[in-house]
Design a protein around this motif. Structure first.
Motif, PDB file in Angstrom:
ATOM      1  N   ASP A   1       0.822  -1.210   0.000  1.00  0.00           N
ATOM      2  CA  ASP A   1       0.000   0.000   0.000  1.00  0.00           C
ATOM      3  C   ASP A   1       0.857   1.262   0.000  1.00  0.00           C
ATOM      4  O   ASP A   1       0.556   2.228  -0.710  1.00  0.00           O
ATOM      5  CB  ASP A   1      -0.920   0.009   1.234  1.00  0.00           C
ATOM      6  N   ARG A   2       1.925   1.249   0.775  1.00  0.00           N
ATOM      7  CA  ARG A   2       2.788   2.426   0.829  1.00  0.00           C
ATOM      8  C   ARG A   2       3.492   2.655  -0.510  1.00  0.00           C
ATOM      9  O   ARG A   2       3.662   3.802  -0.947  1.00  0.00           O
ATOM     10  CB  ARG A   2       3.810   2.270   1.957  1.00  0.00           C
ATOM     11  N   PHE A   3       3.902   1.586  -1.175  1.00  0.00           N
ATOM     12  CA  PHE A   3       4.530   1.719  -2.487  1.00  0.00           C
ATOM     13  C   PHE A   3       3.529   2.284  -3.497  1.00  0.00           C
ATOM     14  O   PHE A   3       3.856   3.196  -4.269  1.00  0.00           O
ATOM     15  CB  PHE A   3       5.047   0.367  -2.961  1.00  0.00           C
ATOM     16  N   LEU A   4       2.304   1.743  -3.478  1.00  0.00           N
ATOM     17  CA  LEU A   4       1.289   2.182  -4.435  1.00  0.00           C
ATOM     18  C   LEU A   4       0.857   3.623  -4.181  1.00  0.00           C
ATOM     19  O   LEU A   4       0.321   4.274  -5.077  1.00  0.00           O
ATOM     20  CB  LEU A   4       0.073   1.255  -4.377  1.00  0.00           C
ATOM     21  N   SER A   5       1.073   4.120  -2.979  1.00  0.00           N
ATOM     22  CA  SER A   5       0.689   5.500  -2.669  1.00  0.00           C
ATOM     23  C   SER A   5       1.685   6.514  -3.216  1.00  0.00           C
ATOM     24  O   SER A   5       1.401   7.723  -3.218  1.00  0.00           O
ATOM     25  CB  SER A   5       0.546   5.681  -1.152  1.00  0.00           C
ATOM     26  N   VAL A   6       2.844   6.035  -3.699  1.00  0.00           N
ATOM     27  CA  VAL A   6       3.852   6.964  -4.235  1.00  0.00           C
ATOM     28  C   VAL A   6       4.282   6.635  -5.658  1.00  0.00           C
ATOM     29  O   VAL A   6       4.879   7.480  -6.331  1.00  0.00           O
ATOM     30  CB  VAL A   6       5.113   7.011  -3.328  1.00  0.00           C
ATOM     31  N   SER A   7       3.995   5.422  -6.140  1.00  0.00           N
ATOM     32  CA  SER A   7       4.464   5.019  -7.471  1.00  0.00           C
ATOM     33  C   SER A   7       3.347   4.368  -8.278  1.00  0.00           C
ATOM     34  O   SER A   7       2.860   3.296  -7.909  1.00  0.00           O
ATOM     35  CB  SER A   7       5.632   4.033  -7.355  1.00  0.00           C
ATOM     36  N   PRO A   8       2.930   4.963  -9.383  1.00  0.00           N
ATOM     37  CA  PRO A   8       1.926   4.322 -10.243  1.00  0.00           C
ATOM     38  C   PRO A   8       2.521   3.121 -10.972  1.00  0.00           C
ATOM     39  O   PRO A   8       3.682   3.158 -11.391  1.00  0.00           O
ATOM     40  CB  PRO A   8       1.543   5.436 -11.222  1.00  0.00           C
ATOM     41  N   ILE A   9       1.736   2.056 -11.090  1.00  0.00           N
ATOM     42  CA  ILE A   9       2.182   0.863 -11.812  1.00  0.00           C
ATOM     43  C   ILE A   9       1.035   0.350 -12.674  1.00  0.00           C
ATOM     44  O   ILE A   9      -0.116   0.777 -12.521  1.00  0.00           O
ATOM     45  CB  ILE A   9       2.645  -0.265 -10.858  1.00  0.00           C
ATOM     46  N   THR A  10       1.355  -0.570 -13.571  1.00  0.00           N
ATOM     47  CA  THR A  10       0.324  -1.221 -14.374  1.00  0.00           C
ATOM     48  C   THR A  10      -0.226  -2.421 -13.612  1.00  0.00           C
ATOM     49  O   THR A  10       0.444  -2.961 -12.721  1.00  0.00           O
ATOM     50  CB  THR A  10       0.888  -1.690 -15.717  1.00  0.00           C
ATOM     51  N   LYS A  11      -1.425  -2.856 -13.980  1.00  0.00           N
ATOM     52  CA  LYS A  11      -2.033  -3.970 -13.254  1.00  0.00           C
ATOM     53  C   LYS A  11      -1.269  -5.275 -13.457  1.00  0.00           C
ATOM     54  O   LYS A  11      -1.328  -6.169 -12.609  1.00  0.00           O
ATOM     55  CB  LYS A  11      -3.488  -4.147 -13.686  1.00  0.00           C
ATOM     56  N   SER A  12      -0.522  -5.378 -14.551  1.00  0.00           N
ATOM     57  CA  SER A  12       0.243  -6.599 -14.795  1.00  0.00           C
ATOM     58  C   SER A  12       1.401  -6.749 -13.815  1.00  0.00           C
ATOM     59  O   SER A  12       1.979  -7.829 -13.699  1.00  0.00           O
ATOM     60  CB  SER A  12       0.773  -6.607 -16.229  1.00  0.00           C
TER      61      SER A  12
END
Length: 318
Positions: free
Chosen positions: A88-99
């Motif tokens: 969650d903390r990573f996703l709150s600062v770095s956008p990624i693709t669903k893959s």
């Protein structure tokens, strides 16, 4: 030859830490946990402001997969929550693709197990658990990427850290029995729900302890019962969190847990596992073993939600 067998026996034997009564009764330890916990709590929803391709249901699919891996490998209870916190903390600062979402989940499990386990999850096992949809190079490269984004701050406080402190101070019977195991199981299930990622760990722990005690005393007891009110009042004295905030968190957790299974099933189930993490055991008769595992009773899983690679979070090219 005898020395060789002794060496092998030592390798297979794994030591688990036990609760230290001196630390549990020292108020300074609990105070430090309460004063430091919000440093790693999400302040807003990353689905609204950071992630354009990911959706909450994708996170739920991957967190269920992560929970299954931890259950099968009998990880320490806080390995799973830590891994979800890293994700969650990573996703709150770095956008990624669903893959890349399952790759991120695998990397977070890798890091959390290294921090908490005496025998961490291996890269080989994690690659196998993803049905080889990721490779070793990706795992190791993303391990450094995640650590960099988290600024190498991976000693997050989890709700599991509070359970023993709360149970030691509460006026309840048999605190180290089924109540404690059930509380750990409820905490694991709460990690599946994204909204709880924005709650302080102490509040999640309090809510799950109340739910576990209520489940042990009388599963049909309402959230406004005198006994529930008394436990919440005790927790308010222990944590200094406002009573209404504790009650609101408990009601949300209770509603979420009941949404995972029919009320009749919740009333007769004890959430336990070999690692005190998330598996559900249900006994309607006293002669049924308490560790009977029926995870599908609480979390309804479709074929794509097994411990393989979730297809809902992958780009499929024909």
């Amino acid at each position: 030859m005898e020395d060789l067998f002794c060496c092998e026996a030592r390798v297979d034997f794994e030591c688990r830490a036990y609760a230290d009564p001196v630390l549990l009764k020292d108020g300074r330890v609990l105070h430090n946990l309460l004063s430091s916990e919000e440093r790693h709590v999400l302040s807003s929803s990353y689905f609204d402001c950071v992630q354009s391709e990911l959706k909450p249901h994708m996170r739920k699919i991957v967190t269920e997969w992560m929970l299954e891996v931890c259950e099968e490998q009998q990880c320490q209870p806080d390995v799973y929550w830590l891994a979800v916190n890293y994700m969650d903390r990573f996703l709150s600062v770095s956008p990624i693709t669903k893959s890349r979402l399952q790759l991120l989940g695998a990397v977070c499990l890798f890091l959390a197990s290294k921090l908490k386990e005496t025998s961490p999850l291996t890269a080989d096992k994690l690659v196998l658990y993803t049905d080889r949809s990721i490779n070793f190079d990706e795992l190791w490269q993303w391990e450094l990427l995640v650590l960099n984004r988290l600024k190498w701050d991976i000693c997050s406080i989890t709700p599991h850290d509070f359970v023993d402190h709360l149970m030691t101070r509460l006026d309840v019977s048999n605190p180290w029995g089924p109540v404690r195991r059930t509380a750990h199981g409820y905490i694991a299930l709460c990690a599946l729900e994204y909204k709880f990622a924005m709650c302080p760990p102490s509040m999640i722990a309090c809510a799950c302890v109340v739910a576990a005690i209520r489940n042990e005393l009388d599963p049909t007891m309402s959230a406004t019962d005198f006994t529930v009110n008394d436990i919440i009042a005790q927790l308010q004295t222990i944590t200094h969190i406002e009573t209404e905030i504790l009650r609101g968190c408990f009601e949300q957790v209770d509603e979420f847990l009941r949404s995972l299974a029919p009320p009749a099933l919740i009333a007769s189930c004890d959430v336990t596992s070999n690692a005190s993490l998330g598996l559900v055991s249900c006994s309607t008769e006293s002669n049924i073993p308490s560790n009977l595992s029926i995870p599908t009773a609480t979390i309804t899983k479709n074929d794509h939600e097994k411990a393989g690679t979730p297809t809902d979070v992958r780009d499929i090219h024909f």
